[in-house]
Design an enzyme around this catalytic site. Structure first.
Site, PDB file in Angstrom:
ATOM      1  N   CYS A  27      -5.899  -5.204 -25.960  1.00  0.00           N
ATOM      2  CA  CYS A  27      -7.193  -5.380 -26.611  1.00  0.00           C
ATOM      3  C   CYS A  27      -7.707  -6.771 -26.243  1.00  0.00           C
ATOM      4  O   CYS A  27      -6.925  -7.711 -26.114  1.00  0.00           O
ATOM      5  CB  CYS A  27      -7.018  -5.262 -28.127  1.00  0.00           C
ATOM      6  SG  CYS A  27      -8.567  -5.536 -29.019  1.00  0.00           S
ATOM      7  N   ASP A  40       0.058   1.593  -9.817  1.00  0.00           N
ATOM      8  CA  ASP A  40       0.327   3.015 -10.030  1.00  0.00           C
ATOM      9  C   ASP A  40       1.671   3.331 -10.669  1.00  0.00           C
ATOM     10  O   ASP A  40       1.918   4.472 -11.084  1.00  0.00           O
ATOM     11  CB  ASP A  40       0.170   3.783  -8.700  1.00  0.00           C
ATOM     12  CG  ASP A  40       1.027   3.208  -7.565  1.00  0.00           C
ATOM     13  OD1 ASP A  40       2.122   2.675  -7.832  1.00  0.00           O
ATOM     14  OD2 ASP A  40       0.586   3.294  -6.390  1.00  0.00           O
ATOM     15  N   GLY A  98       1.840  -2.410   3.714  1.00  0.00           N
ATOM     16  CA  GLY A  98       0.599  -1.755   3.309  1.00  0.00           C
ATOM     17  C   GLY A  98      -0.370  -2.606   2.521  1.00  0.00           C
ATOM     18  O   GLY A  98      -0.991  -2.121   1.588  1.00  0.00           O
ATOM     19  N   HIS A 155      -0.777  -7.231 -10.270  1.00  0.00           N
ATOM     20  CA  HIS A 155      -2.125  -6.875 -10.716  1.00  0.00           C
ATOM     21  C   HIS A 155      -2.119  -5.966 -11.939  1.00  0.00           C
ATOM     22  O   HIS A 155      -3.092  -5.279 -12.209  1.00  0.00           O
ATOM     23  CB  HIS A 155      -2.906  -6.234  -9.551  1.00  0.00           C
ATOM     24  CG  HIS A 155      -3.223  -7.216  -8.459  1.00  0.00           C
ATOM     25  ND1 HIS A 155      -3.578  -6.855  -7.178  1.00  0.00           N
ATOM     26  CD2 HIS A 155      -3.249  -8.575  -8.467  1.00  0.00           C
ATOM     27  CE1 HIS A 155      -3.791  -7.952  -6.444  1.00  0.00           C
ATOM     28  NE2 HIS A 155      -3.595  -8.997  -7.204  1.00  0.00           N
ATOM     29  N   ALA A 183       4.581   3.228   6.059  1.00  0.00           N
ATOM     30  CA  ALA A 183       5.618   2.730   5.145  1.00  0.00           C
ATOM     31  C   ALA A 183       6.890   3.584   5.207  1.00  0.00           C
ATOM     32  O   ALA A 183       7.995   3.053   5.312  1.00  0.00           O
ATOM     33  CB  ALA A 183       5.058   2.706   3.722  1.00  0.00           C
ATOM     34  N   ASN A 215       2.396  -2.236   8.710  1.00  0.00           N
ATOM     35  CA  ASN A 215       1.013  -1.817   8.523  1.00  0.00           C
ATOM     36  C   ASN A 215       0.557  -1.163   9.836  1.00  0.00           C
ATOM     37  O   ASN A 215       0.768  -1.742  10.900  1.00  0.00           O
ATOM     38  CB  ASN A 215       0.116  -3.042   8.204  1.00  0.00           C
ATOM     39  CG  ASN A 215      -1.212  -2.642   7.589  1.00  0.00           C
ATOM     40  OD1 ASN A 215      -1.855  -1.719   8.064  1.00  0.00           O
ATOM     41  ND2 ASN A 215      -1.607  -3.330   6.539  1.00  0.00           N
ATOM     42  N   PRO A 216      -0.053  -0.008   9.776  1.00  0.00           N
ATOM     43  CA  PRO A 216      -0.529   0.595  11.034  1.00  0.00           C
ATOM     44  C   PRO A 216      -1.557  -0.289  11.727  1.00  0.00           C
ATOM     45  O   PRO A 216      -1.760  -0.176  12.924  1.00  0.00           O
ATOM     46  CB  PRO A 216      -1.188   1.912  10.589  1.00  0.00           C
ATOM     47  CG  PRO A 216      -0.711   2.160   9.203  1.00  0.00           C
ATOM     48  CD  PRO A 216      -0.340   0.835   8.609  1.00  0.00           C
ATOM     49  N   GLU A 217      -2.191  -1.190  10.930  1.00  0.00           N
ATOM     50  CA  GLU A 217      -3.225  -2.054  11.517  1.00  0.00           C
ATOM     51  C   GLU A 217      -2.880  -3.527  11.368  1.00  0.00           C
ATOM     52  O   GLU A 217      -2.152  -3.894  10.452  1.00  0.00           O
ATOM     53  CB  GLU A 217      -4.561  -1.795  10.805  1.00  0.00           C
ATOM     54  CG  GLU A 217      -5.087  -0.410  11.096  1.00  0.00           C
ATOM     55  CD  GLU A 217      -6.338  -0.078  10.306  1.00  0.00           C
ATOM     56  OE1 GLU A 217      -6.992  -1.011   9.804  1.00  0.00           O
ATOM     57  OE2 GLU A 217      -6.635   1.122  10.204  1.00  0.00           O
ATOM     58  N   SER A 263      -3.782  -5.253   2.994  1.00  0.00           N
ATOM     59  CA  SER A 263      -4.781  -5.728   3.960  1.00  0.00           C
ATOM     60  C   SER A 263      -4.859  -7.251   3.976  1.00  0.00           C
ATOM     61  O   SER A 263      -5.577  -7.818   4.788  1.00  0.00           O
ATOM     62  CB  SER A 263      -6.151  -5.143   3.623  1.00  0.00           C
ATOM     63  OG  SER A 263      -6.508  -5.493   2.303  1.00  0.00           O
TER      64      SER A 263
HETATM   65  P1  NAD Z   1      -6.095  -2.324   0.694  1.00  0.00           P
HETATM   66  O1  NAD Z   1      -6.708  -1.000   0.412  1.00  0.00           O
HETATM   67  O2  NAD Z   1      -6.994  -3.481   0.846  1.00  0.00           O
HETATM   68  O3  NAD Z   1      -5.230  -2.220   2.040  1.00  0.00           O
HETATM   69  C1  NAD Z   1      -4.348  -1.164   2.303  1.00  0.00           C
HETATM   70  C2  NAD Z   1      -3.611  -1.461   3.567  1.00  0.00           C
HETATM   71  O4  NAD Z   1      -2.624  -0.436   3.747  1.00  0.00           O
HETATM   72  C3  NAD Z   1      -4.478  -1.456   4.834  1.00  0.00           C
HETATM   73  O5  NAD Z   1      -4.250  -2.653   5.545  1.00  0.00           O
HETATM   74  C4  NAD Z   1      -4.002  -0.238   5.620  1.00  0.00           C
HETATM   75  O6  NAD Z   1      -4.037  -0.446   7.013  1.00  0.00           O
HETATM   76  C5  NAD Z   1      -2.579  -0.076   5.112  1.00  0.00           C
HETATM   77  N1  NAD Z   1      -2.038   1.300   5.165  1.00  0.00           N
HETATM   78  C6  NAD Z   1      -2.714   2.468   5.060  1.00  0.00           C
HETATM   79  N2  NAD Z   1      -1.850   3.499   5.112  1.00  0.00           N
HETATM   80  C7  NAD Z   1      -0.610   2.976   5.232  1.00  0.00           C
HETATM   81  C8  NAD Z   1       0.696   3.535   5.319  1.00  0.00           C
HETATM   82  N3  NAD Z   1       0.910   4.863   5.280  1.00  0.00           N
HETATM   83  N4  NAD Z   1       1.757   2.693   5.433  1.00  0.00           N
HETATM   84  C9  NAD Z   1       1.564   1.353   5.475  1.00  0.00           C
HETATM   85  N5  NAD Z   1       0.348   0.769   5.401  1.00  0.00           N
HETATM   86  C10 NAD Z   1      -0.721   1.571   5.281  1.00  0.00           C
HETATM   87  O7  NAD Z   1      -4.993  -2.549  -0.415  1.00  0.00           O
HETATM   88  P2  NAD Z   1      -4.331  -3.895  -0.919  1.00  0.00           P
HETATM   89  O8  NAD Z   1      -4.052  -4.831   0.210  1.00  0.00           O
HETATM   90  O9  NAD Z   1      -3.227  -3.523  -1.817  1.00  0.00           O
HETATM   91  O10 NAD Z   1      -5.531  -4.506  -1.767  1.00  0.00           O
HETATM   92  C11 NAD Z   1      -5.340  -5.645  -2.421  1.00  0.00           C
HETATM   93  C12 NAD Z   1      -5.499  -5.451  -3.864  1.00  0.00           C
HETATM   94  O11 NAD Z   1      -6.808  -5.492  -4.337  1.00  0.00           O
HETATM   95  C13 NAD Z   1      -5.015  -4.154  -4.436  1.00  0.00           C
HETATM   96  O12 NAD Z   1      -3.677  -4.069  -4.526  1.00  0.00           O
HETATM   97  C14 NAD Z   1      -5.597  -4.145  -5.758  1.00  0.00           C
HETATM   98  O13 NAD Z   1      -4.661  -4.506  -6.756  1.00  0.00           O
HETATM   99  C15 NAD Z   1      -6.591  -5.212  -5.665  1.00  0.00           C
HETATM  100  N6  NAD Z   1      -7.623  -5.019  -6.584  1.00  0.00           N
HETATM  101  C16 NAD Z   1      -7.647  -3.986  -7.472  1.00  0.00           C
HETATM  102  C17 NAD Z   1      -8.567  -3.940  -8.459  1.00  0.00           C
HETATM  103  C18 NAD Z   1      -8.596  -2.855  -9.490  1.00  0.00           C
HETATM  104  O14 NAD Z   1      -9.419  -2.865 -10.352  1.00  0.00           O
HETATM  105  N7  NAD Z   1      -7.738  -1.913  -9.483  1.00  0.00           N
HETATM  106  C19 NAD Z   1      -9.481  -4.906  -8.490  1.00  0.00           C
HETATM  107  C20 NAD Z   1      -9.423  -5.911  -7.582  1.00  0.00           C
HETATM  108  C21 NAD Z   1      -8.492  -5.966  -6.639  1.00  0.00           C
END
Ligand code: NAD
Length: 251
Positions: free
Chosen positions: A126, A103, A191, A118, A235, A217-219, A193
Site C-alpha cells: 500500500c 515473473d 537475456g 525490480h 538462454a 543474448n541472441p543480439e 538488453s
Molecule cells: P528487454 O526486453 O529490454 O530485453 C530482452 C533481451 O532479451 C533482448 O536483448 C533480447 O535480445 C534478449 N532475448 C530475447 N529472447 C531471448 C532468449 N530466448 N534467450 C536469451 N536472450 C533473449 O528486457 P530487460 O533487459 O530485462 O529490460 C530491463 C528491465 O526493464 C526489465 O527487466 C524490467 O524489469 C524493466 N522495467 C519494467 C517495468 C515494469 O513496469 N514492469 C518498468 C520499467 C522497467
C-alpha cells in the site's frame, strides 16, 4: 558458439537475468519484436504518476500480465540455474540469481537465492500504510487496501510491489547485489538488453572484482564489449552448454 565455460569450475556464480530469460517460457520481453512497450505506453501503466492518475487502468495492465504469466512455466534454462544452486552451492560455493524479472519463474523452478531487483508481479503493497502481501491470483479482483479500509479509507488502492519507471531500487537489494557481485568469479548475464539503469551497469562490479563475464543474448547489447565471452544464442541452449557437465557428474 564461443569458448563456453563450465559452471563447475567456479566458486561463486551469479546469474544476472532479464526478460530474455523467460522468453522461451512465453513471457513477452519489454523491448524488441513483440515487446510489451511496443503495445503499451509505460508512462500510462508503469509509473507512480500513472497509478495516481488512473489506478484502475494501471491494474488492468498488471492483471493482463498476471493472467499471461500465470499460464507460463519455467523453461529448461530456469531449471538448469536451479539445479546449479542445488548441486554446486556448499560451504565455500555460492550460486545467486539477480533478476530484473518480476515473473517469479526462477523461484518456480526451484532457485532459492534470488534477488528480485525490480520487485514481483505477485507482491503487493500500500502506498499509504504499511500493508504488504503476496497474492498469486490472476486477475487480482480485490484492489483496495484492506488495512486502509478498516481504518475508514475505502479509496486507497493496493499497488503492485514492482520497481516502476522513476522508482528507486530497494536498499536491501542493492546491498545484497553488491555483496554477491564483489565476491563472484563467474557472472553469466542472460537475456537483458542492458539499457535500464542502474541494473544495466551492475555486471561491471563483478568485472572490477576480476570475475569472468559471459553474455548470453541472441543480439549484441550496448554493454557487449565488457564481456569476456559472448554466446549469441538462446538462454536454454546456452545454459545447457554451460551446465551440461552436471549430467556427467551425476552419471
Ligand atoms: P528487454 O526486453 O529490454 O530485453 C530482452 C533481451 O532479451 C533482448 O536483448 C533480447 O535480445 C534478449 N532475448 C530475447 N529472447 C531471448 C532468449 N530466448 N534467450 C536469451 N536472450 C533473449 O528486457 P530487460 O533487459 O530485462 O529490460 C530491463 C528491465 O526493464 C526489465 O527487466 C524490467 O524489469 C524493466 N522495467 C519494467 C517495468 C515494469 O513496469 N514492469 C518498468 C520499467 C522497467
Amino acid at each position: 558458439m564461443a569458448r563456453v565455460p563450465d559452471v563447475r569450475g567456479f566458486n561463486n556464480v551469479v546469474f544476472f537475468t532479464g526478460a530474455g530469460m523467460s522468453a522461451e517460457s512465453g513471457v513477452p520481453t519489454y523491448r524488441g519484436k513483440g515487446g510489451i512497450w511496443k503495445e503499451y505506453d509505460y508512462d500510462n501503466c508503469a509509473c507512480q504518476e500513472a497509478f495516481d492518475r488512473d489506478p484502475e487502468y494501471v491494474w488492468e495492465f498488471h492483471n493482463y500480465r498476471r493472467e499471461l504469466v500465470s499460464k507460463c512455466q519455467p523453461n529448461d534454462g530456469h531449471r538448469w540455474i536451479a539445479r546449479c544452486e542445488r548441486e554446486l552451492a556448499g560451504p565455500n560455493k555460492r550460486v545467486t540469481v539477480i533478476t530484473q524479472n518480476i515473473d517469479g519463474l526462477h523461484q518456480a523452478a526451484g532457485s532459492e537465492t534470488v534477488i528480485e531487483l525490480h520487485g514481483s508481479l505477485w507482491k503487493l503493497r500500500c502506498c499509504v500504510c504499511d500493508w504488504r502481501a503476496e497474492d498469486l491470483s490472476a486477475p487480482l479482483r480485490e484492489l483496495r487496501c484492506p488495512q486502509c479500509e478498516e481504518a475508514g479509507r475505502a479509496d486507497v488502492y493496493k499497488r503492485p510491489d514492482i520497481v516502476w519507471f522513476g522508482d528507486s531500487l530497494a536498499n536491501s537489494n542493492l546491498v545484497a547485489v553488491q555483496e554477491a557481485l564483489t565476491r563472484c568469479d563467474l557472472l553469466i548475464s542472460i537475456g537483458t538488453s542492458a539499457v535500464v539503469y542502474p541494473a544495466a551497469q551492475m555486471p561491471l562490479i563483478a568485472k572490477r572484482g576480476g570475475a569472468l563475464l559471459v553474455e548470453v543474448n541472441p543480439e549484441e547489447t550496448p554493454l557487449s564489449d565488457i564481456y569476456d565471452v559472448a554466446i549469441r544464442g538462446t538462454a536454454t541452449k546456452a545454459l545447457a552448454a554451460m551446465c551440461g557437465g552436471l549430467d556427467e557428474a551425476a552419471s
